[in-house]
Design a protein around this motif. Structure first.
Motif, PDB file in Angstrom:
ATOM      1  N   GLU A   1       0.840  -1.204   0.000  1.00  0.00           N
ATOM      2  CA  GLU A   1       0.000   0.000   0.000  1.00  0.00           C
ATOM      3  C   GLU A   1       0.875   1.253   0.000  1.00  0.00           C
ATOM      4  O   GLU A   1       0.540   2.252  -0.641  1.00  0.00           O
ATOM      5  CB  GLU A   1      -0.937  -0.015   1.204  1.00  0.00           C
ATOM      6  N   GLN A   2       2.000   1.175   0.706  1.00  0.00           N
ATOM      7  CA  GLN A   2       2.910   2.323   0.727  1.00  0.00           C
ATOM      8  C   GLN A   2       3.542   2.548  -0.645  1.00  0.00           C
ATOM      9  O   GLN A   2       3.743   3.693  -1.064  1.00  0.00           O
ATOM     10  CB  GLN A   2       4.000   2.111   1.779  1.00  0.00           C
ATOM     11  N   ILE A   3       3.849   1.462  -1.354  1.00  0.00           N
ATOM     12  CA  ILE A   3       4.373   1.606  -2.719  1.00  0.00           C
ATOM     13  C   ILE A   3       3.358   2.327  -3.595  1.00  0.00           C
ATOM     14  O   ILE A   3       3.709   3.232  -4.374  1.00  0.00           O
ATOM     15  CB  ILE A   3       4.729   0.234  -3.327  1.00  0.00           C
ATOM     16  N   ALA A   4       2.092   1.944  -3.475  1.00  0.00           N
ATOM     17  CA  ALA A   4       1.045   2.606  -4.270  1.00  0.00           C
ATOM     18  C   ALA A   4       0.981   4.101  -3.954  1.00  0.00           C
ATOM     19  O   ALA A   4       0.801   4.940  -4.858  1.00  0.00           O
ATOM     20  CB  ALA A   4      -0.302   1.938  -3.999  1.00  0.00           C
ATOM     21  N   ILE A   5       1.135   4.444  -2.685  1.00  0.00           N
ATOM     22  CA  ILE A   5       1.128   5.857  -2.285  1.00  0.00           C
ATOM     23  C   ILE A   5       2.317   6.598  -2.904  1.00  0.00           C
ATOM     24  O   ILE A   5       2.179   7.716  -3.432  1.00  0.00           O
ATOM     25  CB  ILE A   5       1.166   5.969  -0.745  1.00  0.00           C
ATOM     26  N   GLU A   6       3.489   5.959  -2.858  1.00  0.00           N
ATOM     27  CA  GLU A   6       4.693   6.605  -3.372  1.00  0.00           C
ATOM     28  C   GLU A   6       4.688   6.724  -4.896  1.00  0.00           C
ATOM     29  O   GLU A   6       5.257   7.670  -5.442  1.00  0.00           O
ATOM     30  CB  GLU A   6       5.928   5.848  -2.897  1.00  0.00           C
ATOM     31  N   VAL A   7       4.038   5.790  -5.574  1.00  0.00           N
ATOM     32  CA  VAL A   7       3.901   5.894  -7.027  1.00  0.00           C
ATOM     33  C   VAL A   7       3.078   7.127  -7.377  1.00  0.00           C
ATOM     34  O   VAL A   7       3.433   7.897  -8.281  1.00  0.00           O
ATOM     35  CB  VAL A   7       3.251   4.623  -7.612  1.00  0.00           C
ATOM     36  N   ARG A   8       2.009   7.341  -6.652  1.00  0.00           N
ATOM     37  CA  ARG A   8       1.205   8.543  -6.907  1.00  0.00           C
ATOM     38  C   ARG A   8       2.029   9.814  -6.693  1.00  0.00           C
ATOM     39  O   ARG A   8       1.967  10.752  -7.496  1.00  0.00           O
ATOM     40  CB  ARG A   8      -0.015   8.561  -5.984  1.00  0.00           C
ATOM     41  N   ALA A   9       2.781   9.845  -5.603  1.00  0.00           N
ATOM     42  CA  ALA A   9       3.602  11.023  -5.312  1.00  0.00           C
ATOM     43  C   ALA A   9       4.635  11.233  -6.412  1.00  0.00           C
ATOM     44  O   ALA A   9       4.881  12.372  -6.844  1.00  0.00           O
ATOM     45  CB  ALA A   9       4.285  10.868  -3.958  1.00  0.00           C
ATOM     46  N   GLU A  10       5.246  10.162  -6.869  1.00  0.00           N
ATOM     47  CA  GLU A  10       6.260  10.241  -7.917  1.00  0.00           C
ATOM     48  C   GLU A  10       5.684  10.782  -9.218  1.00  0.00           C
ATOM     49  O   GLU A  10       6.347  11.533  -9.950  1.00  0.00           O
ATOM     50  CB  GLU A  10       6.860   8.852  -8.151  1.00  0.00           C
ATOM     51  N   LEU A  11       4.428  10.414  -9.499  1.00  0.00           N
ATOM     52  CA  LEU A  11       3.791  10.818 -10.753  1.00  0.00           C
ATOM     53  C   LEU A  11       2.989  12.109 -10.614  1.00  0.00           C
ATOM     54  O   LEU A  11       2.370  12.561 -11.591  1.00  0.00           O
ATOM     55  CB  LEU A  11       2.880   9.697 -11.260  1.00  0.00           C
ATOM     56  N   GLY A  12       2.969  12.704  -9.430  1.00  0.00           N
ATOM     57  CA  GLY A  12       2.216  13.937  -9.231  1.00  0.00           C
ATOM     58  C   GLY A  12       0.717  13.732  -9.294  1.00  0.00           C
ATOM     59  O   GLY A  12      -0.026  14.630  -9.711  1.00  0.00           O
ATOM     60  N   LEU A  13       0.242  12.581  -8.840  1.00  0.00           N
ATOM     61  CA  LEU A  13      -1.180  12.248  -8.867  1.00  0.00           C
ATOM     62  C   LEU A  13      -1.828  12.561  -7.525  1.00  0.00           C
ATOM     63  O   LEU A  13      -1.135  12.789  -6.536  1.00  0.00           O
ATOM     64  CB  LEU A  13      -1.352  10.765  -9.218  1.00  0.00           C
ATOM     65  N   PRO A  14      -3.153  12.578  -7.455  1.00  0.00           N
ATOM     66  CA  PRO A  14      -3.836  12.911  -6.197  1.00  0.00           C
ATOM     67  C   PRO A  14      -3.403  12.019  -5.037  1.00  0.00           C
ATOM     68  O   PRO A  14      -3.158  10.822  -5.217  1.00  0.00           O
ATOM     69  CB  PRO A  14      -5.325  12.701  -6.545  1.00  0.00           C
ATOM     70  N   SER A  15      -3.334  12.595  -3.859  1.00  0.00           N
ATOM     71  CA  SER A  15      -2.922  11.856  -2.663  1.00  0.00           C
ATOM     72  C   SER A  15      -4.049  10.926  -2.214  1.00  0.00           C
ATOM     73  O   SER A  15      -5.205  11.081  -2.637  1.00  0.00           O
ATOM     74  CB  SER A  15      -2.603  12.835  -1.539  1.00  0.00           C
ATOM     75  N   PRO A  16      -3.752   9.965  -1.327  1.00  0.00           N
ATOM     76  CA  PRO A  16      -4.808   9.079  -0.799  1.00  0.00           C
ATOM     77  C   PRO A  16      -5.889   9.836  -0.038  1.00  0.00           C
ATOM     78  O   PRO A  16      -7.018   9.354   0.059  1.00  0.00           O
ATOM     79  CB  PRO A  16      -4.031   8.142   0.136  1.00  0.00           C
ATOM     80  N   GLU A  17      -5.540  11.008   0.503  1.00  0.00           N
ATOM     81  CA  GLU A  17      -6.552  11.813   1.193  1.00  0.00           C
ATOM     82  C   GLU A  17      -7.566  12.379   0.205  1.00  0.00           C
ATOM     83  O   GLU A  17      -8.746  12.558   0.550  1.00  0.00           O
ATOM     84  CB  GLU A  17      -5.890  12.959   1.964  1.00  0.00           C
ATOM     85  N   GLU A  18      -7.122  12.644  -1.009  1.00  0.00           N
ATOM     86  CA  GLU A  18      -8.030  13.171  -2.041  1.00  0.00           C
ATOM     87  C   GLU A  18      -8.811  12.033  -2.698  1.00  0.00           C
ATOM     88  O   GLU A  18     -10.033  12.128  -2.871  1.00  0.00           O
ATOM     89  CB  GLU A  18      -7.222  13.928  -3.105  1.00  0.00           C
ATOM     90  N   ILE A  19      -8.091  11.000  -3.091  1.00  0.00           N
ATOM     91  CA  ILE A  19      -8.728   9.815  -3.688  1.00  0.00           C
ATOM     92  C   ILE A  19      -8.090   8.586  -3.031  1.00  0.00           C
ATOM     93  O   ILE A  19      -6.884   8.365  -3.168  1.00  0.00           O
ATOM     94  CB  ILE A  19      -8.503   9.745  -5.217  1.00  0.00           C
ATOM     95  N   PRO A  20      -8.854   7.800  -2.281  1.00  0.00           N
ATOM     96  CA  PRO A  20      -8.287   6.633  -1.596  1.00  0.00           C
ATOM     97  C   PRO A  20      -7.573   5.684  -2.566  1.00  0.00           C
ATOM     98  O   PRO A  20      -7.962   5.570  -3.738  1.00  0.00           O
ATOM     99  CB  PRO A  20      -9.518   5.962  -0.963  1.00  0.00           C
ATOM    100  N   ILE A  21      -6.533   5.036  -2.078  1.00  0.00           N
ATOM    101  CA  ILE A  21      -5.816   4.046  -2.869  1.00  0.00           C
ATOM    102  C   ILE A  21      -6.764   2.921  -3.258  1.00  0.00           C
ATOM    103  O   ILE A  21      -7.524   2.419  -2.430  1.00  0.00           O
ATOM    104  CB  ILE A  21      -4.623   3.464  -2.074  1.00  0.00           C
ATOM    105  N   LYS A  22      -6.716   2.539  -4.514  1.00  0.00           N
ATOM    106  CA  LYS A  22      -7.608   1.495  -5.019  1.00  0.00           C
ATOM    107  C   LYS A  22      -6.923   0.133  -4.994  1.00  0.00           C
ATOM    108  O   LYS A  22      -5.702   0.023  -5.084  1.00  0.00           O
ATOM    109  CB  LYS A  22      -8.054   1.845  -6.437  1.00  0.00           C
ATOM    110  N   THR A  23      -7.750  -0.889  -4.878  1.00  0.00           N
ATOM    111  CA  THR A  23      -7.238  -2.259  -4.863  1.00  0.00           C
ATOM    112  C   THR A  23      -6.422  -2.548  -6.111  1.00  0.00           C
ATOM    113  O   THR A  23      -5.404  -3.247  -6.056  1.00  0.00           O
ATOM    114  CB  THR A  23      -8.398  -3.261  -4.758  1.00  0.00           C
TER     115      THR A  23
END
Length: 223
Positions: free
Chosen positions: A144-166
């Protein structure tokens, strides 16, 4: 009359007495080796024979086989877990590719061992809960942390804005699946690797991040 002198009977060597904590560790270590070799159908009588102790002595330390299996889980999976892996992932001062390569090179040195791989396989085949518990742990601490860091790396919405999806976590599972298969090839199928593991990990992470760059933005947009 025989001129041979009868051999003197040799008393068997007494079993070495160990401190309780030393005996506990000895039994646990032997159980890890034993179950990795024969699986969880292995008889504790045979384990006792290999240790040179009685079965009843084993049960003084572990009241039943289930308790012994639980200790194996603690020794092999919980005890070898390195909390620093979680720190590595979250360190955004380092490029994500470098973080993941560092993490999985270190992780592979723990998880691609004979006992780790074989006990994990035997657990799944026998229906023990080692797999379920460990994979839930792995998902929450790493994937789950990898998924969060991928979003950060790509400049995508944070989990607070859009929850991480399965589906995002499922992409990260692919890294572990690939690495675990290397262990299966070596310790289950007896097929040697033709490329060193560190190189395979570097290629695996490169492929994962290249795919994530294309796929993850589309996953976030899905309802």
């Amino acid at each position: 009359m025989s001129d041979q002198t009868p051999l003197k009977a040799i008393d068997p060597q007494p079993r070495k007495r160990l401190k309780r904590e030393d005996r506990d560790r000895e039994i646990a270590a032997a159980a890890v080796t034993f179950f990795a070799e024969v699986g969880f159908d292995g008889d504790t009588r045979e384990l006792a024979r290999r240790l040179g102790v009685t079965q009843s002595l084993i049960f003084r330390y572990f009241p039943n086989k289930a308790a012994l299996i639980e200790r194996v889980y603690q020794e092999v999976y919980v005890g070898r877990w390195n909390p620093y892996w979680e720190t590595i992932i979250a360190d955004r001062s380092v490029p994500l590719q470098d973080r993941l390569v560092r993490l999985y090179k270190d992780y592979s040195r723990i998880s691609l061992t004979y006992d780790w791989v074989r006990i994990f396989m035997f657990s799944g085949l026998k229906g023990e809960d080692i797999n379920t518990r460990y994979l839930k742990f792995l998902r929450s601490r790493i994937l789950e942390q990898i998924a969060i860091e991928v979003r950060a790396e790509l400049g995508l919405p944070s989990p607070e804005e859009i929850p991480i999806k399965t589906s995002e976590v499922e992409l990260a599972w692919g890294i572990n699946s690939r690495i675990f298969y290397l262990g299966q090839r070596k310790w289950i199928f007896n097929m040697p690797l033709e490329i060193d593991i560190d190189t395979i990990i570097e290629h695996t992470i490169t492929m994962y991040l290249a795919g994530a760059k294309t796929v993850v933005p589309t996953l976030i947009k899905e309802d």
